[in-house]
Design a protein around this motif. Sequence first.
Motif, PDB file in Angstrom:
ATOM      1  N   GLY A 102     -40.166  13.417  41.558  1.00  0.00           N
ATOM      2  CA  GLY A 102     -41.264  13.814  42.436  1.00  0.00           C
ATOM      3  C   GLY A 102     -42.587  13.205  41.998  1.00  0.00           C
ATOM      4  N   LEU A 103     -42.828  13.197  40.681  1.00  0.00           N
ATOM      5  CA  LEU A 103     -44.051  12.568  40.150  1.00  0.00           C
ATOM      6  C   LEU A 103     -44.068  11.082  40.466  1.00  0.00           C
ATOM      7  CD1 LEU A 103     -44.287  14.279  36.642  1.00  0.00           C
ATOM      8  CD2 LEU A 103     -45.941  14.495  38.503  1.00  0.00           C
ATOM      9  N   LEU A 104     -42.958  10.393  40.199  1.00  0.00           N
ATOM     10  CA  LEU A 104     -42.896   8.943  40.419  1.00  0.00           C
ATOM     11  C   LEU A 104     -43.054   8.602  41.902  1.00  0.00           C
ATOM     12  CD1 LEU A 104     -40.023   7.983  37.946  1.00  0.00           C
ATOM     13  CD2 LEU A 104     -42.492   7.782  37.594  1.00  0.00           C
ATOM     14  N   ASP A 105     -42.409   9.384  42.762  1.00  0.00           N
ATOM     15  CA  ASP A 105     -42.527   9.138  44.207  1.00  0.00           C
ATOM     16  C   ASP A 105     -43.975   9.322  44.678  1.00  0.00           C
ATOM     17  OD1 ASP A 105     -39.828   8.605  44.326  1.00  0.00           O
ATOM     18  OD2 ASP A 105     -39.275  10.591  45.117  1.00  0.00           O
ATOM     19  N   ASP A 106     -44.619  10.375  44.176  1.00  0.00           N
ATOM     20  CA  ASP A 106     -46.005  10.633  44.578  1.00  0.00           C
ATOM     21  C   ASP A 106     -46.910   9.488  44.130  1.00  0.00           C
ATOM     22  OD1 ASP A 106     -47.896  12.831  45.694  1.00  0.00           O
ATOM     23  OD2 ASP A 106     -48.861  12.154  43.820  1.00  0.00           O
ATOM     24  N   LEU A 107     -46.755   9.049  42.886  1.00  0.00           N
ATOM     25  CA  LEU A 107     -47.603   7.960  42.390  1.00  0.00           C
ATOM     26  C   LEU A 107     -47.313   6.671  43.149  1.00  0.00           C
ATOM     27  CD1 LEU A 107     -49.746   6.979  40.412  1.00  0.00           C
ATOM     28  CD2 LEU A 107     -47.917   6.520  38.767  1.00  0.00           C
ATOM     29  N   GLN A 108     -46.066   6.399  43.445  1.00  0.00           N
ATOM     30  CA  GLN A 108     -45.723   5.171  44.153  1.00  0.00           C
ATOM     31  C   GLN A 108     -46.362   5.136  45.545  1.00  0.00           C
ATOM     32  OE1 GLN A 108     -41.542   4.369  44.287  1.00  0.00           O
ATOM     33  NE2 GLN A 108     -41.847   2.267  44.968  1.00  0.00           N
ATOM     34  N   GLY A 109     -46.547   6.278  46.127  1.00  0.00           N
ATOM     35  CA  GLY A 109     -47.200   6.336  47.434  1.00  0.00           C
ATOM     36  C   GLY A 109     -48.714   6.297  47.364  1.00  0.00           C
TER      37      GLY A 109
ATOM     38  N   TYR B 266     -49.129  -2.843  44.913  1.00  0.00           N
ATOM     39  CA  TYR B 266     -48.060  -1.856  45.061  1.00  0.00           C
ATOM     40  C   TYR B 266     -47.444  -1.613  43.677  1.00  0.00           C
ATOM     41  CZ  TYR B 266     -44.965  -5.931  44.953  1.00  0.00           C
ATOM     42  OH  TYR B 266     -44.333  -7.089  44.603  1.00  0.00           O
ATOM     43  N   PHE B 267     -46.813  -0.452  43.514  1.00  0.00           N
ATOM     44  CA  PHE B 267     -46.132  -0.120  42.264  1.00  0.00           C
ATOM     45  C   PHE B 267     -44.708  -0.660  42.295  1.00  0.00           C
ATOM     46  CE2 PHE B 267     -49.358   3.286  42.303  1.00  0.00           C
ATOM     47  CZ  PHE B 267     -49.889   3.094  41.036  1.00  0.00           C
ATOM     48  N   VAL B 268     -44.243  -1.140  41.165  1.00  0.00           N
ATOM     49  CA  VAL B 268     -42.868  -1.620  41.023  1.00  0.00           C
ATOM     50  C   VAL B 268     -42.023  -0.421  40.597  1.00  0.00           C
ATOM     51  CG1 VAL B 268     -41.342  -3.256  39.865  1.00  0.00           C
ATOM     52  CG2 VAL B 268     -43.736  -3.885  40.342  1.00  0.00           C
TER      53      VAL B 268
ATOM     54  N   ALA C  98     -42.222   5.005  34.626  1.00  0.00           N
ATOM     55  CA  ALA C  98     -41.556   5.990  33.775  1.00  0.00           C
ATOM     56  C   ALA C  98     -42.493   7.147  33.466  1.00  0.00           C
ATOM     57  CB  ALA C  98     -41.099   5.340  32.472  1.00  0.00           C
ATOM     58  N   VAL C  99     -41.930   8.340  33.479  1.00  0.00           N
ATOM     59  CA  VAL C  99     -42.676   9.508  33.027  1.00  0.00           C
ATOM     60  C   VAL C  99     -42.570   9.504  31.505  1.00  0.00           C
ATOM     61  CG1 VAL C  99     -42.814  12.020  33.053  1.00  0.00           C
ATOM     62  CG2 VAL C  99     -42.171  10.786  35.132  1.00  0.00           C
ATOM     63  N   LEU C 100     -43.710   9.421  30.837  1.00  0.00           N
ATOM     64  CA  LEU C 100     -43.717   9.352  29.378  1.00  0.00           C
ATOM     65  C   LEU C 100     -43.539  10.728  28.743  1.00  0.00           C
ATOM     66  CD1 LEU C 100     -46.603   6.781  28.874  1.00  0.00           C
ATOM     67  CD2 LEU C 100     -44.138   6.359  28.890  1.00  0.00           C
ATOM     68  N   ASN C 101     -44.247  11.715  29.278  1.00  0.00           N
ATOM     69  CA  ASN C 101     -44.154  13.084  28.760  1.00  0.00           C
ATOM     70  C   ASN C 101     -44.744  14.041  29.791  1.00  0.00           C
ATOM     71  OD1 ASN C 101     -46.970  12.974  28.458  1.00  0.00           O
ATOM     72  ND2 ASN C 101     -46.828  12.378  26.314  1.00  0.00           N
ATOM     73  N   ASP C 102     -45.102  15.210  29.373  1.00  0.00           N
ATOM     74  CA  ASP C 102     -45.600  16.235  30.296  1.00  0.00           C
ATOM     75  C   ASP C 102     -46.999  15.946  30.834  1.00  0.00           C
ATOM     76  OD1 ASP C 102     -43.233  17.453  29.659  1.00  0.00           O
ATOM     77  OD2 ASP C 102     -44.123  19.088  28.513  1.00  0.00           O
TER      78      ASP C 102
END
Length: 170
Positions: free
Chosen positions: A97-104, A120-122, A127-131
């Motif tokens: 969910g975090l990655l999808d939000d950032l990619q948008g 655009y984001f690749v 990657a989510v590094l931590n919290d």
Amino acid sequence: MTEGGRVTRNNRDIRDRLMWRLVALMLIVLVGWLTVLLFQQVGEREAAEEELARMQAEREAAPEAPAPAARPRALGLSTFGIRQLEQAGLGDDPEQGLLDDLQGRPDLIPEEPVLGGTHYFVAEEMAVLNDHWVYAVFEDGHIRGAAIFAFEVDGDGAIRWEAVLSRVEG
């Protein structure tokens, strides 16, 4: 022979000769024994030196194993972080969910595109590094870069992003 309890000169000479022969024989035996001991020590020393040389050759021939690197904590959300984000409304897979939000949100990329390109984001290189942090690679067709983003999630699932660090590859 003896003359009146006295040993004659001839008997004394024989006794002296026997005594000297016995002393000489004892010296020969002693020298022989010491020689054997010396050769044993020399042989043992040579064997030890050969073993040492063999071990050194093996050590030099064997590739050096790299020292084990300190293992970093695994990347990604902690169990606690996953639970918090799920409760905040990011669904069953908060990391995705975090990655999808950032990619948008390519508007968050802190670098300017060049030659009319559009950032655009690749997705494969995010990657989510931590919290608290996400790493993301971006490009516009002409330049490529990477950034680290800090995030916070509100109780209603809204994600606030902040670009903390970025770099464009030369």
